[in-house]
Design an enzyme around this catalytic site. Structure first.
Site, PDB file in Angstrom:
ATOM      1  N   ASP A  67      61.886  48.594  19.694  1.00  0.00           N
ATOM      2  CA  ASP A  67      63.209  48.061  20.288  1.00  0.00           C
ATOM      3  C   ASP A  67      63.300  47.653  21.347  1.00  0.00           C
ATOM      4  O   ASP A  67      62.283  48.065  22.455  1.00  0.00           O
ATOM      5  CB  ASP A  67      64.423  48.898  19.595  1.00  0.00           C
ATOM      6  CG  ASP A  67      63.963  50.606  20.236  1.00  0.00           C
ATOM      7  OD1 ASP A  67      63.127  50.586  20.947  1.00  0.00           O
ATOM      8  OD2 ASP A  67      64.633  51.329  19.355  1.00  0.00           O
ATOM      9  N   ASN A 135      72.005  61.617  15.870  1.00  0.00           N
ATOM     10  CA  ASN A 135      72.589  61.004  14.383  1.00  0.00           C
ATOM     11  C   ASN A 135      71.660  60.830  13.435  1.00  0.00           C
ATOM     12  O   ASN A 135      71.934  60.160  12.264  1.00  0.00           O
ATOM     13  CB  ASN A 135      73.817  60.154  14.670  1.00  0.00           C
ATOM     14  CG  ASN A 135      72.860  58.793  15.390  1.00  0.00           C
ATOM     15  OD1 ASN A 135      71.631  58.955  15.340  1.00  0.00           O
ATOM     16  ND2 ASN A 135      73.748  57.688  15.445  1.00  0.00           N
ATOM     17  N   GLU A 142      70.899  52.646  12.903  1.00  0.00           N
ATOM     18  CA  GLU A 142      72.065  53.645  12.908  1.00  0.00           C
ATOM     19  C   GLU A 142      72.204  54.088  11.559  1.00  0.00           C
ATOM     20  O   GLU A 142      71.952  53.099  10.636  1.00  0.00           O
ATOM     21  CB  GLU A 142      73.213  53.118  13.811  1.00  0.00           C
ATOM     22  CG  GLU A 142      72.880  52.612  15.146  1.00  0.00           C
ATOM     23  CD  GLU A 142      72.615  53.665  16.098  1.00  0.00           C
ATOM     24  OE1 GLU A 142      72.653  54.942  15.560  1.00  0.00           O
ATOM     25  OE2 GLU A 142      72.788  53.617  17.378  1.00  0.00           O
TER      26      GLU A 142
HETATM   27  C1  F6R Z   1      63.200  54.470  21.361  1.00  0.00           C
HETATM   28  C2  F6R Z   1      64.048  54.446  20.059  1.00  0.00           C
HETATM   29  C3  F6R Z   1      65.207  55.508  19.944  1.00  0.00           C
HETATM   30  C4  F6R Z   1      64.828  57.133  20.281  1.00  0.00           C
HETATM   31  C5  F6R Z   1      65.778  58.179  20.063  1.00  0.00           C
HETATM   32  C6  F6R Z   1      65.464  59.493  20.493  1.00  0.00           C
HETATM   33  O1  F6R Z   1      62.273  53.184  21.240  1.00  0.00           O
HETATM   34  O2  F6R Z   1      63.950  53.663  19.455  1.00  0.00           O
HETATM   35  O3  F6R Z   1      65.356  55.839  18.373  1.00  0.00           O
HETATM   36  O4  F6R Z   1      63.458  57.498  19.837  1.00  0.00           O
HETATM   37  O5  F6R Z   1      66.946  57.450  20.217  1.00  0.00           O
HETATM   38  O6  F6R Z   1      65.652  59.409  22.350  1.00  0.00           O
HETATM   39  P1  F6R Z   1      65.137  60.435  23.146  1.00  0.00           P
HETATM   40  O7  F6R Z   1      63.498  60.343  23.046  1.00  0.00           O
HETATM   41  O8  F6R Z   1      65.452  60.010  24.417  1.00  0.00           O
HETATM   42  O9  F6R Z   1      65.795  61.621  22.649  1.00  0.00           O
END
Ligand code: F6R
Length: 244
Positions: A67, A135, A142
């Site tokens: 992403d 979440n 999401e």
């Molecule tokens: C990152 C992504 C997100 C993260 C998730 C966890 O490319 O797509 O889904 O993997 O938000 O984030 P952290 O590792 O910062 O807790």
């Protein structure tokens, strides 16, 4: 889903590095699906160390990321392109032109999604690395995202904006929209490795591993994948039923 629980973050990073590095050693032309966020930073450091010490080569490896924020140029230090260069690619011998991520500045959003889907079809991933949101999101999918969705533009939830604000000067600076691979594209990888660290991920980890498979908890789709490994530290695994 295979579940590995580690005592701490360092051990989790080591186990994850063993898996990623073995994919590259077995296939020097491997396609790696990569993630950003705080979770894989230790893993990326160990991959860079292994490259420097043991010479594991990424010369012919291709990478595709999950992403990218909309509106941030690659030079912005909060863009995911920038994150990948500073945390991983600049420390490997990978050809940067073979590292792919959505173009956060693309004017035609639909065309950019179609371009990325075509690219993913041409580059079947040997492994897809993931983190998990508190979440239950994976990539920026999401809760409520239909499982059959491919690359698309999302409006980030308040929860995700608040979680990501720690990387910006203020919450106001967090971009509100992002390009993301969809659940369908994620599931097409041959192997999936999902990492979860910390108590604030414990509920999402339990729901993913033991709750219903439902778009209301996007990560639950991974239970339908034939080769998915979760590595969680003790805090993130703390709500899982014992003995599993
Ligand atoms: C990152 C992504 C997100 C993260 C998730 C966890 O490319 O797509 O889904 O993997 O938000 O984030 P952290 O590792 O910062 O807790």
């Amino acid at each position: 889903m295979k579940i590995i629980v580690t005592k701490d973050y360092e051990t989790l990073s080591e186990k994850a590095a063993e898996i990623m590095i073995s994919v590259v050693r077995e296939n020097p032309n491997a396609v790696l699906g990569l993630a950003t966020g705080s979770t894989p930073i230790g893993l990326y450091r160990l991959m860079a160390e292994d490259h420097q010490k043991n010479g594991t080569s990424y010369k012919n490896v291709r990478a595709v990321n999950l992403d990218e924020y909309l509106g941030l140029p690659p030079t912005n230090d909060q863009s995911y392109r920038y994150f990948m260069r500073t945390n991983l690619f600049d420390h490997l011998d990978i050809d940067l032109s073979e590292t792919h991520i959505e173009d956060g500045l693309a004017k035609d959003e639909a065309a950019e999604c179609a371009r990325y889907d075509a690219l993913l079809r041409n580059l079947p991933r040997d492994i897809q690395l993931l983190g998990i949101g508190a979440n239950g999101h994976i990539a920026f999918n999401e809760p409520g995202t239909p499982f059959e969705t491919e690359t698309h533009v999302v409006s980030l939830t308040e929860n995700t904006i608040a979680m990501n604000a720690r990387f910006f000067k203020s919450e106001d600076e967090v971009p509100r929209r992002a390009f993301t691979m969809g659940p369908k594209s994620i599931m097409e990888a041959k192997k999936i490795l999902i990492l979860a660290v910390g108590e604030n991920k414990a509920r999402a980890v339990r729901e993913m591993a033991e709750g219903p498979v439902s778009p209301s908890l996007p990560a639950s789709i991974l239970r339908l994948h034939p080769d998915c490994t979760l590595i969680a530290d003790e805090a993130a695994a703390s709500l899982l039923k014992k003995g599993e």
